[in-house]
Each structure stands twice: as structure tokens, then as C-alpha cells.
Design an enzyme around this catalytic site. Structure first.
Site, short mmCIF file in Angstrom:
data_model
loop_
_atom_site.label_atom_id
_atom_site.label_comp_id
_atom_site.label_asym_id
_atom_site.label_seq_id
_atom_site.Cartn_x
_atom_site.Cartn_y
_atom_site.Cartn_z
CG ASP A 160 -1.67 1.26 1.41
OD1 ASP A 160 -1.31 2.07 2.29
OD2 ASP A 160 -2.63 1.46 0.64
CG ASP A 178 -0.24 5.67 -13.03
OD1 ASP A 178 -1.36 6.02 -13.46
OD2 ASP A 178 0.49 4.85 -13.61
#
Length: 330
Positions: A160, A178
Site C-alpha cells: 500500500d 498513478d
């Protein structure tokens, strides 16, 4: 959410069935809004699956080539993904005086890293994606990015992005978002919040560092879904904030990006072109100085919306684009 419809005995993905009975063809269908859908004729389905985080499909479309679909939303398509990725990656790198270290949040298909690695000055590119399955099948199927995945400057991390940034001691010249679009039940919406930008992301930037993120649809009818809210949220954290947008055919809309820093971002078109020539290995197909500066000029409606937006994006007060993430699957 998107749905895949098939003929000739192929399985169905989705909650409804709609088959073109007059043509020997399979279709991918994406819900743009409650009463608007966008369909693609298919050559084949290369991969379908559900990871721990997302609903994933890699499809070969007749019009746009290979396309990556996550939680029913087109992420990129072979024939025009260079538009999205050039717009995401090159403006912050070109606006920075001498970028050496970059952190990419998401980017599992490898295209953002591919564009970044064209810059001679970069010494280290960390790409952190939460979903190993996405990364693995993109490495296998998206041949255009194989050199990027194998590049010695690329450091791939499966984690993460929030947790990864929190635990790292290093700072970066450029941080890139992104990320998948914020959808209900998706894994990414928390990475568009003020608390994340202020408390986790910004402290990991160098003093002259630049942050850029994709910011969702920026069309005349869609810009209030998340684009203006993300812009206003970033304005609460950074001194200089720049929004820009362009049309991406496979997204069926104008798309938006937001770039931010505590140092001035503006460089002239001529200077940007000089830096492209001096700093980049290889050719850019979409971005140059004149285009970039034109992309920062919004139409009247968008300009007024950006100025008047009051919402600050938080976990409790989030906006989402139409669709649902894995947490909402039956």
C-alpha cells in the site's frame, strides 16, 4: 461497473447479459454514468480475475488494442496510453530543476515507469503498487513495458503506497499518483484526501519537490465528479497548484491532472522544449511546450468550477466517480 459480454460459449462477467445476436463478436461494456454506456468490440480476453483488492481484466479490443480494466473502469489502452502517461509523468520532471528520485504510487502496468526512465537525470524510480496480480500479468502481457520492468533504476515494491511512504526515511524530488479512480469500495480513494497529502505525502518530498496526480474526468459534464474536489484539496496543502487536461479517446472524455509544489511551477514553452531535448532519451509523441501551456487553460465553465469549489476531500466526505470497487461486489 464494467461488464464483459461474450458469444460462442464464452463465460459472462457482470450482473446482466447483452449479446449482439447479429455479429460474431464479443463486447466489453463500461458504465460511464447511470444512463450512459461505452462499448468495445473484442478480439479476445487475455486475463480475468479478482485479486485481493480489485476486479481485473486485460482485454484485446478491436479499436484500442490491449486494454487494462480495473473495477470496471478503463485504465489504459495500447493505442493511446502514451497520451495519459506523457501528461502524468513529464510535466513534473521537466518543471523540476534536477530530478533524481521519484516515487510512483500505483502504476502497476509499468507505463508510468517507462516514461520516467526516459529522463537521464533520474537515479532511482520506486514504483509501489498494492496489487501483485496486476503487476504480474502486465509484466507478462504488456510487452511495450518489459524493458522498464527490467531497468536497473526501477525498484518495484508491492505494498500500500500510504504504508510504504510512512515507513521510508528517504525523500523524493517527484511523487506521482498513478492511481485508479476513486470509486466506492475501491482501494485508492484514501490516497486523494487532505490528511494523506498533508501528513504523509508532502513530508516525503524534498524542499523543491513536485507532486502530480491523475485527477479523473475533466470534461464539461464530468469535472465535478472528483476533479474540482481533488484540485481544491491539494490547494489546502501546497502553495502552487496547476490543473491541466486533455482528451483521451479510450476514456471517452477529457482527463485531468493536478501538479503541486511549494516552489513556482511555471516554465515557459521554449524552456520546456529545451529541457525535453536535453534531458530525455527517446521521443515524446504528445507533449511539447506549446501544448502543455495550452492544456493549463480551462474553458469558462471549468475555470469557474475550480474557483468556486469548496469541498475538501476526506475519508468521511469523499466524492466518487460512477462505479463500485471490490467491497461492493455481491
Amino acid at each position: 461497473m464494467g461488464e464483459l459480454f461474450f458469444v460462442n460459449g464464452f463465460p459472462k462477467c457482470g450482473h446482466e447479459t447483452a449479446i449482439d445476436q447479429n455479429h460474431d463478436v464479443s463486447w466489453y461494456e463500461e458504465v460511464i454514468d447511470d444512463d450512459l454506456k461505452w462499448s468495445f468490440a473484442l478480439n479476445s480476453v487475455l486475463h480475468r480475475g479478482v485479486s485481493d483488492y480489485q476486479d481485473i481484466a486485460l482485454i484485446d479490443t478491436k479499436h484500442f488494442g490491449k486494454a487494462l480494466v480495473i473495477d470496471g473502469k478503463m485504465q489504459s489502452a495500447e493505442v493511446d496510453e502514451f497520451i495519459y502517461h506523457e501528461c502524468l509523468i513529464h510535466p513534473p520532471l521537466l518543471c523540476h530543476p534536477n530530478p533524481k528520485r521519484m516515487f510512483i504510487m500505483g502504476g502497476g502496468e509499468g507505463s508510468a515507469a517507462r516514461e520516467a526512465l526516459k529522463h537521464k537525470s533520474l537515479e532511482r524510480v520506486v514504483m509501489c503498487d498494492i496489487d501483485k496480480e496486476v503487476v504480474d500479468f502486465c509484466r507478462k502481457h504488456l510487452t511495450v513495458n518489459r524493458e522498464a520492468f527490467a531497468h536497473k533504476k526501477l525498484h518495484l515494491v508491492i505494498n500500500d503506497a500510504k504504508a510504504e511512504l510512512e515507513k521510508r526515511n528517504e525523500r523524493f524530488d517527484i511523487i506521482v499518483g498513478d492511481l485508479a479512480d476513486p470509486v466506492k469500495g475501491g482501494p485508492c480513494y484514501k490516497l486523494y484526501t487532505k490528511s494523506f497529502y498533508k501528513n504523509i505525502l508532502k513530508p516525503k518530498l524534498n524542499e523543491d519537490g513536485i507532486f502530480v496526480t491523475q485527477a479523473g474526468p475533466a470534461g464539461i459534464l464530468t469535472h465535478k465528479e472528483v476533479f474540482t474536489s481533488i484540485y481544491n484539496t491539494i490547494k489546502q496543502v501546497f502553495k502552487y497548484v496547476m490543473a491541466y487536461a486533455t482528451h483521451v479517446p479510450s476514456f471517452a472524455d477529457t482527463w485531468g491532472w493536478i501538479m503541486a509544489s511549494d516552489q513556482p511551477l511555471f516554465i515557459g514553452a521554449e524552456e520546456m522544449d529545451k529541457r525535453i531535448d536535453a534531458r530525455i532519451n527517446g521521443e515524446l509523441f504528445y507533449l511539447d511546450g506549446n501544448w502543455f501551456h495550452s492544456s493549463t487553460t480551462m474553458n469558462k465553465t471549468l475555470s469557474l468550477s475550480l474557483l468556486s469549489e469548496t469541498q475538501v476531500y476526506t475519508e468521511e466526505n469523499a466524492r466518487f466517480i460512477p462505479g463500485h470497487g471490490l467491497a461492493y461486489r455481491i
